[in-house]
Design a protein around this motif. Structure first.
Motif, PDB file in Angstrom:
ATOM      1  N   UNK A   1      47.003  36.445  78.373  1.00 55.76           N
ATOM      2  CA  UNK A   1      46.605  38.092  78.886  1.00 55.76           C
ATOM      3  C   UNK A   1      46.961  39.002  80.262  1.00 55.76           C
ATOM      4  N   UNK A   2      46.919  40.292  80.199  1.00 52.18           N
ATOM      5  CA  UNK A   2      47.335  40.617  80.919  1.00 52.18           C
ATOM      6  C   UNK A   2      46.747  41.929  81.251  1.00 52.18           C
ATOM      7  N   UNK A   3      46.282  42.131  82.099  1.00 51.83           N
ATOM      8  CA  UNK A   3      45.629  43.760  81.825  1.00 51.83           C
ATOM      9  C   UNK A   3      44.954  44.526  81.326  1.00 51.83           C
TER      10      UNK A   3
ATOM     11  N   UNK B   1      45.284  44.470  78.136  1.00 47.71           N
ATOM     12  CA  UNK B   1      45.188  44.096  76.298  1.00 47.71           C
ATOM     13  C   UNK B   1      44.729  42.854  76.703  1.00 47.71           C
TER      14      UNK B   1
END
Lengths: 113, 111
Positions: B94-96, B98
């Protein structure tokens, strides 16, 4: 203590009818909720989410409703299609600002042709 | 589009073996996760990592360890495989803004 619960392990629906999948939670501090769909032998794929400040979010045939007073959310699929047959998981971030999710146990949906 | 790749779709090992499950993501995400999925139990978090060489235990870490030597790769290790570790193993990153993005899973059977 299971903070996110899906009490129906399975559901069968006729093609073209509405599928309603339910999820209950205990922590009123959850910021948002997510639904994932999982086919056998594949990883879960993100389906739809809803912020805790909203009571409805719609994306095509999929709508998620959030009832904060009842601590309940539901996923509606209209019309249901055989390709929707899968296991559906609801999830929520464990706490504000974390990327860790807590998942429900899943509901297996079978759409009958 | 995020891609999370798990090295094996199906794996069969024997009890007592040391088993390595590999996961690679191509989006420069800092956070990566290992889950196992069992019928009626949903997805349970084994370990997660929020940076290179950083890790935290999840809900069911017993019998497992992890390694994150490079940002894109997160490995799950079964130190001495047992039959109760037969399961579907899922890696996610997971990142940002999203949501967590999952790999296709590894169906592991311990005989």
């Amino acid at each position: 203590d299971q903070q996110v619960k899906q009490n129906s392990p399975s559901l069968s629906v006729q093609e073209g009818r509405i599928s309603i999948l339910n999820c209950d939670y205990t922590n009123s501090m959850f910021d948002y909720f997510l639904w994932y769909k999982k086919y056998p032998a594949e990883g879960p794929t993100f389906l739809i989410s809803i912020s805790s400040i909203k009571d409805k979010n719609e994306d095509g045939r999929f709508t998620v409703f959030l009832n904060k007073s009842a601590k309940h959310l539901s996923l509606h699929i209209v019309p249901s299609q055989p390709g929707d047959s899968a296991v559906y998981f609801c999830a929520a971030p464990l706490s504000s600002g974390t990327y860790k999710y807590i998942f429900g146990t899943g509901t297996r949906l079978k759409v009958l042709a | 589009d995020v891609k999370v790749t798990q090295s094996s779709r199906y794996l069969v090992k024997r009890t007592g073996e040391k088993v390595f499950l590999e996961c690679v993501q191509d989006m420069d995400h800092e956070n990566m996760f290992w889950y196992r999925q069992d019928p009626g139990l949903g997805l349970r978090l084994i370990y997660f990592s929020y940076d290179v060489k950083m890790k935290e235990k999840g809900d069911i870490p017993e019998g497992y360890s992890v390694s994150r030597e490079k940002k894109e790769r997160f490995s799950l290790i079964l130190e001495s495989a047992s039959t109760n570790q037969t399961s579907m193993y899922l890696c996610a990153s997971i990142g940002g803004n999203q949501p967590q993005h999952f790999g296709d899973g590894t169906r592991l059977s311990i005989l």
